[in-house]
Write a protein that holds these residues in place. Structure first.
Motif, PDB file in Angstrom:
ATOM      1  N   PHE A  53       0.730  -1.104  -0.022  1.00 24.76           N
ATOM      2  CA  PHE A  53       0.132   0.113   0.158  1.00 24.76           C
ATOM      3  C   PHE A  53       0.829   1.281   0.032  1.00 24.76           C
ATOM      4  CE2 PHE A  53      -2.804   2.661   3.073  1.00 24.76           C
ATOM      5  CZ  PHE A  53      -3.247   3.269   1.984  1.00 24.76           C
ATOM      6  N   LEU A  57       1.376  10.170   1.777  1.00 28.53           N
ATOM      7  CA  LEU A  57       1.521  10.572   3.146  1.00 28.53           C
ATOM      8  C   LEU A  57       2.727  10.578   3.572  1.00 28.53           C
ATOM      9  CD1 LEU A  57      -0.407   7.866   5.660  1.00 28.53           C
ATOM     10  CD2 LEU A  57       1.198   9.546   6.233  1.00 28.53           C
ATOM     11  N   CYS A 101      -6.955   7.404   2.880  1.00 23.88           N
ATOM     12  CA  CYS A 101      -7.926   8.846   3.206  1.00 23.88           C
ATOM     13  C   CYS A 101      -7.742   9.474   2.070  1.00 23.88           C
ATOM     14  CB  CYS A 101      -7.690   9.630   4.312  1.00 23.88           C
ATOM     15  SG  CYS A 101      -7.966   8.443   5.741  1.00 23.88           S
ATOM     16  N   TRP A 124      -2.804  14.434   5.895  1.00 19.78           N
ATOM     17  CA  TRP A 124      -1.716  14.140   6.263  1.00 19.78           C
ATOM     18  C   TRP A 124      -0.465  15.278   6.454  1.00 19.78           C
ATOM     19  CZ3 TRP A 124      -2.925  10.064   8.629  1.00 19.78           C
ATOM     20  CH2 TRP A 124      -3.761   9.221   7.954  1.00 19.78           C
ATOM     21  N   ASN A 200     -12.616   4.325   0.195  1.00 20.45           N
ATOM     22  CA  ASN A 200     -11.731   3.937   1.264  1.00 20.45           C
ATOM     23  C   ASN A 200     -12.260   4.475   2.667  1.00 20.45           C
ATOM     24  OD1 ASN A 200      -8.911   3.228   2.714  1.00 20.45           O
ATOM     25  ND2 ASN A 200      -9.418   5.444   3.050  1.00 20.45           N
ATOM     26  N   GLU A 201     -12.573   3.432   3.369  1.00 18.48           N
ATOM     27  CA  GLU A 201     -13.040   3.861   4.797  1.00 18.48           C
ATOM     28  C   GLU A 201     -14.278   4.652   4.621  1.00 18.48           C
ATOM     29  OE1 GLU A 201      -9.984   4.559   7.681  1.00 18.48           O
ATOM     30  OE2 GLU A 201      -8.967   2.604   7.458  1.00 18.48           O
ATOM     31  N   HIS A 278     -10.061  -3.576   7.173  1.00 21.38           N
ATOM     32  CA  HIS A 278      -8.928  -2.593   7.499  1.00 21.38           C
ATOM     33  C   HIS A 278      -8.854  -3.176   9.131  1.00 21.38           C
ATOM     34  CE1 HIS A 278      -8.860   0.730   4.451  1.00 21.38           C
ATOM     35  NE2 HIS A 278      -8.810  -0.734   4.013  1.00 21.38           N
ATOM     36  N   TYR A 280      -5.746  -2.399  12.000  1.00 19.88           N
ATOM     37  CA  TYR A 280      -4.261  -2.333  12.564  1.00 19.88           C
ATOM     38  C   TYR A 280      -4.028  -2.810  13.667  1.00 19.88           C
ATOM     39  CZ  TYR A 280      -3.641   1.110   8.518  1.00 19.88           C
ATOM     40  OH  TYR A 280      -3.512   1.672   7.200  1.00 19.88           O
ATOM     41  N   LEU A 351       3.200   9.868  10.001  1.00 14.76           N
ATOM     42  CA  LEU A 351       3.119   8.535  10.489  1.00 14.76           C
ATOM     43  C   LEU A 351       4.655   7.605  10.168  1.00 14.76           C
ATOM     44  CD1 LEU A 351      -0.405   7.242   9.079  1.00 14.76           C
ATOM     45  CD2 LEU A 351       0.236   8.591  11.249  1.00 14.76           C
ATOM     46  N   GLN A 384       2.727   0.781   5.475  1.00 15.24           N
ATOM     47  CA  GLN A 384       2.809   0.856   4.137  1.00 15.24           C
ATOM     48  C   GLN A 384       3.993   0.482   3.416  1.00 15.24           C
ATOM     49  OE1 GLN A 384       1.047   4.850   2.932  1.00 15.24           O
ATOM     50  NE2 GLN A 384      -0.506   4.666   4.250  1.00 15.24           N
ATOM     51  N   LEU A 389       4.328   3.968   8.596  1.00 17.67           N
ATOM     52  CA  LEU A 389       3.729   2.708   9.551  1.00 17.67           C
ATOM     53  C   LEU A 389       4.664   1.437   9.277  1.00 17.67           C
ATOM     54  CD1 LEU A 389      -0.004   3.306   8.753  1.00 17.67           C
ATOM     55  CD2 LEU A 389       1.432   4.021  10.671  1.00 17.67           C
TER      56      LEU A 389
HETATM   57  O1  AHR Z   1      -2.543   3.993   6.459  1.00 21.65           O
HETATM   58  C1  AHR Z   1      -2.970   5.258   7.057  1.00 21.65           C
HETATM   59  C2  AHR Z   1      -4.337   5.547   7.204  1.00 21.65           C
HETATM   60  O2  AHR Z   1      -5.146   4.623   7.824  1.00 21.65           O
HETATM   61  C3  AHR Z   1      -5.222   5.417   5.932  1.00 21.65           C
HETATM   62  O3  AHR Z   1      -5.033   6.566   4.975  1.00 21.65           O
HETATM   63  C4  AHR Z   1      -6.615   5.256   6.200  1.00 21.65           C
HETATM   64  O4  AHR Z   1      -7.444   4.531   4.963  1.00 21.65           O
HETATM   65  C5  AHR Z   1      -6.519   4.567   7.502  1.00 21.65           C
HETATM   66  O5  AHR Z   1      -7.550   5.091   8.437  1.00 21.65           O
END
Ligand code: AHR
Length: 531
Positions: A53, A57, A101, A124, A200-201, A278, A280, A351, A384, A389
């Motif tokens: 991904f 960002l 996002c 971001w 997305n989300e 999704h 995390y 991030l 990503q 991240l």
């Molecule tokens: O990966 C960072 C963010 O996490 C993405 O933009 C979003 O889809 C999720 O909340």
């Protein structure tokens, strides 16, 4: 005398790596017996679960991938050569882009042509988005690393027309105005877009929609955002991935119900082939756990949290099974990975985090979970790819370093498109305070050449484990591979010390159909068992 002779014989089987870490405390309790049944093949482990991904960002795209053609950093048409070479070695099956996002505020026209106007990246850090990395640059990256495109279209702030025109621009071979514009921008041939994310989300940063409202929007995009590439009419048909849940609570199970129910009753005029998930690994929001400089307590807590992925997949798969017993719709875990506190001194909203041996074990545990759910989970994208991240690669201007997570993805390449074979074992327990975890984890798979691949994660950071694996359905003759560990649970690779966590060769002993190997504490090991 005999004892000395046996010790010599044993040492002859050890690679330098194993010999360097003798296991004086090993007892029967440290042995984990496993049985691999190669005669009972399961589902194909889709190579797409090793997807990446890459969002606009922080330095995930600008600096991490794109330096521009005039940069002193070696590049090909603006894309850095060191990063491309590293990604090529991972055989990245697909890259999701441009967000996240970011995707729901992205307007593709701003990223094509000669003059690119700067916009903002409000999600971001509110930084300038120069738009110098756009559609053609992304497709160039995909070509350079030998991957496939997974585009996320803007449902949040875009229109069906904007998204439909993007796909026409990319994929038609007819001489339309958009195709002519594409050719003028350097690409006469249509591009292949195998995967399309419909938003997305959308329950959150993608527009705060209810599942009903989203489903209504999504069906419109599904209807009108067409892929015209003649090479993608039948077998290579573009797969459309709808927004799915972001957790396990009733809000999320309701979301899965609504979308799947709509799909079950869908008319000819729209369809979808995937539902995203999704998840995390984060203990609380905002993320507070450090990515480096932590101890065993945080190691255990994060791994406990990451194992929730299994229950989450099982929960949503069970709902999907009710509407789709034939498993036509893939569950696509297109954002996963560890999300820690930002690195001290790094900009807000970038991030940026380090990546340690804990992340290597975490990656292996998740990949193993996906493999065990291979009949439903047919795609996943770690968040990503570069600098953001749980990244594969970290860069700082001209410098680049490969993370422990990168090494796990590299070691797991043989599992891409291999056939899952069952492994049974009693994992035992690793305890840290109140946290109790399975001490080891393992998967196995058979590749096209008939070789068995086995991945073993030793979660216990203090004790090695001796694995004795009996293999039914194949007469093993030899076994060897690579193992990854570091001096501490928070060992990382840095630009100054890039190989603190690096794979080492490991050999196993094969005798009478049983493969025996000793894996170090907090390690990930992948071996090939040769018939
Ligand atoms: O990966 C960072 C963010 O996490 C993405 O933009 C979003 O889809 C999720 O909340």
């Amino acid at each position: 005398m005999l004892a000395r002779r046996l010790a010599f014989v044993a040492a002859a089987f050890l690679t330098p790596a194993m010999a360097a870490t003798p296991d004086p405390q090993a007892t029967a309790a440290d042995t984990v017996a496993m049985s691999i049944d190669a005669s009972k093949p399961g589902a194909k482990i889709d190579r797409n679960i090793f997807g990446q991904f890459a969002e606009h960002l922080g330095t995930g795209i600008y600096e991490g991938v794109w330096v521009g053609p005039d940069s002193p950093i070696p590049n090909t048409r603006g894309i850095r050569n060191d990063v491309v070479a590293a990604l090529k070695a991972l055989k990245v099956p697909n890259v999701r882009w441009p967000g996240g996002c970011f995707a729901d505020e992205y307007h593709w026209r701003k990223g094509i042509g000669k003059s690119r106007l700067a916009t903002l990246n409000p999600n971001w850090g509110g930084v300038i988005e120069p738009n110098s990395f756009g559609t053609h640059e992304f497709m160039d990256l995909i070509g350079q690393i030998g991957s496939e495109a997974y585009l996320s279209v803007n449902i949040g702030s875009g229109t069906p027309q904007e998204a439909a025109e993007w796909l026409e621009y990319l994929t038609t071979d007819q001489p339309t105005a958009l195709a002519t514009e594409r050719a003028a921008n350097g690409h006469p041939a249509p591009y292949k877009i195998p995967y399309l994310g419909l938003g997305n989300e959308s329950w959150d940063c993608g527009g705060n929609m209810t599942p009903e409202y989203y489903t209504r929007q999504m069906t419109i995009y599904s209807r009108f955002v067409r892929n015209f590439n003649p090479a993608q009419r039948d077998a290579g048909k573009m797969l459309r991935i709808a927004v799915g849940p972001g957790g396990g609570e009733s809000r999320w199970t309701d979301w899965t119900e609504v979308v799947m129910k709509a799909w079950q009753g869908h008319q000819w005029s729209w369809d979808m082939e995937g539902l995203s998930l999704h998840n995390y690994t984060v203990i609380k929001w905002p993320p507070a756990y450090a990515s480096v400089g932590f101890g065993e307590k945080e190691y255990a807590e994060i791994l406990q949290k990451t194992l929730e992925m299994d229950g989450l997949i099982a929960k949503h798969s069970a709902i999907m099974d009710r509407y789709d017993p034939e498993k036509k719709i893939a569950l696509v875990v297109d954002e996963w990975g560890a999300w820690y506190a930002k690195l001290p001194g790094s900009p807000e909203g970038f991030l940026a985090q380090q990546n340690s041996q804990r992340d290597a074990v975490l990656a292996a545990l998740n990949l193993n979970i996906f493999a065990r759910h291979a009949d439903r989970v047919r795609m996943a994208n770690i968040a990503q790819m570069v600098n953001v991240l749980q990244a594969m690669i970290l860069t700082d201007k001209e410098k680049m370093v490969l993370t422990p997570t990168y090494h796990v993805f590299h070691m797991y390449v043989p599992f891409q498109d291999a056939t899952f074979v069952p492994v049974s074992f009693d994992a035992g327990t690793y305890a840290q305070g109140d946290v109790k975890l399975p001490r080891v984890d393992a998967i196995a798979a058979k590749d096209a050449a008939g070789k068995i691949w086995m991945a073993v994660a030793n979660v216990d950071p203090n004790r090695p484990a001796t694995i004795t694996a009996s293999v039914a359905g194949l007469a093993p003759r030899s076994a060897a591979g690579q193992t990854l560990t570091g001096p501490r649970v928070d060992s990382v690779n840095t630009f100054e010390a890039p190989t603190s966590v690096t794979p080492k060769p490991i050999a196993a002993r094969v005798q009478g159909g049983t493969v025996t190997l000793t894996v170090e504490p907090k390690s990930v090991t992948v071996i090939a068992v040769q018939p």
